[in-house]
Design a protein around this motif. Structure first.
Motif, PDB file in Angstrom:
ATOM      1  N   ARG A  75      -8.504  -4.007  30.963  1.00 30.95           N
ATOM      2  CA  ARG A  75      -9.775  -4.765  30.202  1.00 30.95           C
ATOM      3  C   ARG A  75      -9.357  -6.060  29.701  1.00 30.95           C
ATOM      4  O   ARG A  75      -8.402  -6.420  29.345  1.00 30.95           O
ATOM      5  N   ALA A  76     -10.537  -6.758  29.629  1.00 27.98           N
ATOM      6  CA  ALA A  76     -10.476  -8.122  28.896  1.00 27.98           C
ATOM      7  C   ALA A  76     -10.146  -8.129  27.552  1.00 27.98           C
ATOM      8  O   ALA A  76      -9.571  -9.014  27.084  1.00 27.98           O
ATOM      9  N   GLU A  77     -10.129  -7.181  26.771  1.00 24.45           N
ATOM     10  CA  GLU A  77      -9.764  -7.127  25.349  1.00 24.45           C
ATOM     11  C   GLU A  77      -9.420  -6.130  24.981  1.00 24.45           C
ATOM     12  O   GLU A  77      -9.186  -4.822  25.375  1.00 24.45           O
ATOM     13  N   TYR A 109      -5.779 -10.703  22.645  1.00 26.21           N
ATOM     14  CA  TYR A 109      -6.731 -10.057  23.410  1.00 26.21           C
ATOM     15  C   TYR A 109      -7.366  -9.057  22.239  1.00 26.21           C
ATOM     16  O   TYR A 109      -8.557  -8.706  22.812  1.00 26.21           O
ATOM     17  N   ARG A 274     -10.737 -16.221  31.597  1.00 31.02           N
ATOM     18  CA  ARG A 274     -11.165 -15.119  30.892  1.00 31.02           C
ATOM     19  C   ARG A 274     -12.430 -14.540  31.311  1.00 31.02           C
ATOM     20  O   ARG A 274     -12.695 -13.415  31.351  1.00 31.02           O
ATOM     21  N   GLU A 275     -13.451 -15.368  31.198  1.00 28.41           N
ATOM     22  CA  GLU A 275     -14.859 -14.700  31.553  1.00 28.41           C
ATOM     23  C   GLU A 275     -14.954 -14.201  32.808  1.00 28.41           C
ATOM     24  O   GLU A 275     -15.820 -13.450  33.142  1.00 28.41           O
ATOM     25  N   ARG A 278     -13.480 -11.015  32.766  1.00 29.73           N
ATOM     26  CA  ARG A 278     -14.245  -9.972  31.856  1.00 29.73           C
ATOM     27  C   ARG A 278     -15.483  -9.612  32.370  1.00 29.73           C
ATOM     28  O   ARG A 278     -15.716  -8.180  32.209  1.00 29.73           O
TER      29      ARG A 278
END
Length: 302
Positions: A75-77, A109, A274-275, A278
């Motif tokens: 996952r992104a975070e 993150y 990142r975007e 994400r």
């Protein structure tokens, strides 16, 4: 490593350590080695050592980004649910070694809620507990988190050491020289860049920045990169490395304006990467956008 071991031996171990350095330099590997010191598990063949290796040691809690099953990648975070177990883990009595270790891999993150929850723990650390954090971008951490950590920076490996590591990884002799040049002293990064087995992505990055790739070819190349497994990650990593190198060269030459422009492009491409990951955006379009940012040509790929 020496600073940590000395603090441990002297009984003055700081409660939080931030291990920082380039992506792929071996921060997580070092963090686990430090955890083994605290947990009495340096002997890999010992029961404690085997439990750390298996991830079953009762006094070690590892936090990292969760895995997105639908997208097949992390996952992104790191979110609040990921860090929630830390508080309960640190409240209980150590089961084996008398100490408890929390290892947060990729602390950059942490989203805001997760970071604030961690900050509360750092402000009131429990006894006989240590938090180890790794980060390739410590500047993205809350300043209040950084200020409560003792920092250990990892330097890039020299060329001969990189060659030995890459040879040990089984990399072919004919690509090791390229990986040493592109890996910037980080063996993990070099291993990822080895996915560009024929050097086509590296050639595209060089040609784009040198102005030798025709605008009409950018669309076809971006679609090829998007279709390739990990192609987008390799592309953005190579492009970012070239921009960072250009920024440093301009700074050393005293060209502050050029250095600032290259640094802004580097940050913009990091944000774009990142975007894109994400929100699962179109990677071919993202490649074209990255090219436009890097070259200052907003019409690239159109």
């Amino acid at each position: 490593m020496h600073a940590f071991r000395s603090a441990w031996a002297a009984g003055r171990l700081h409660h939080a350590w931030l291990l920082h350095g380039p992506e792929g330099i071996g921060k997580a590997t070092l963090a686990f080695r430090l955890a083994r010191i605290v947990l009495g598990a340096e002997d890999m063949a010992s029961p404690e050592g085997r439990r750390v290796s298996a991830g079953t040691h009762a006094d070690l809690l590892v936090i990292r980004r969760g895995f997105d099953e639908k997208r097949g990648r992390p996952r992104a975070e790191i979110v609040m649910d990921d860090v929630a177990p830390i508080q309960q883990f640190l409240r209980r009595t150590a089961a084996e070694a008398g100490w408890r270790v929390v290892l947060i891999d990729g602390a950059e993150y942490l989203n805001r809620n997760a970071a604030n929850a961690l900050l509360k723990l750092l402000e009131e650390p429990p006894p006989k507990a240590v938090i180890l954090m790794t980060s390739a971008a410590p500047g993205r951490l809350l300043p209040t988190i950084r200020s409560r950590c003792r920092r250990l920076g990892l330097d890039p490996l020299d060329g001969s050491t990189m060659r030995a590591v890459l040879t040990g990884q089984g990399q072919p002799d004919d690509v090791i020289a390229r990986l040493i040049a592109e890996g910037a002293g980080a063996p993990g990064r070099a291993a990822r860049l080895a996915l560009d087995s024929d050097g086509a992505i590296a050639d595209f990055v060089s040609g784009t920045l040198d102005g030798t790739v025709a605008p009409s070819a950018i669309l076809a190349q971006s679609e090829r990169i998007a279709r390739q497994d990990d192609g987008f990650a390799v592309f953005t990593e190579l492009l970012g490395a070239r921009l960072a190198m250009s920024a440093r060269a301009a700074g050393h030459a005293g060209d502050v304006a050029a250095a600032a422009a290259q640094a802004r492009a580097f940050r913009a491409i990091e944000d774009l990467r990142r975007e894109t990951e994400r929100f699962n955006l179109d990677k071919a379009v993202a490649v074209q956008m990255a090219v436009a940012v890097a070259t200052g040509d907003d019409q690239a790929g159109s």
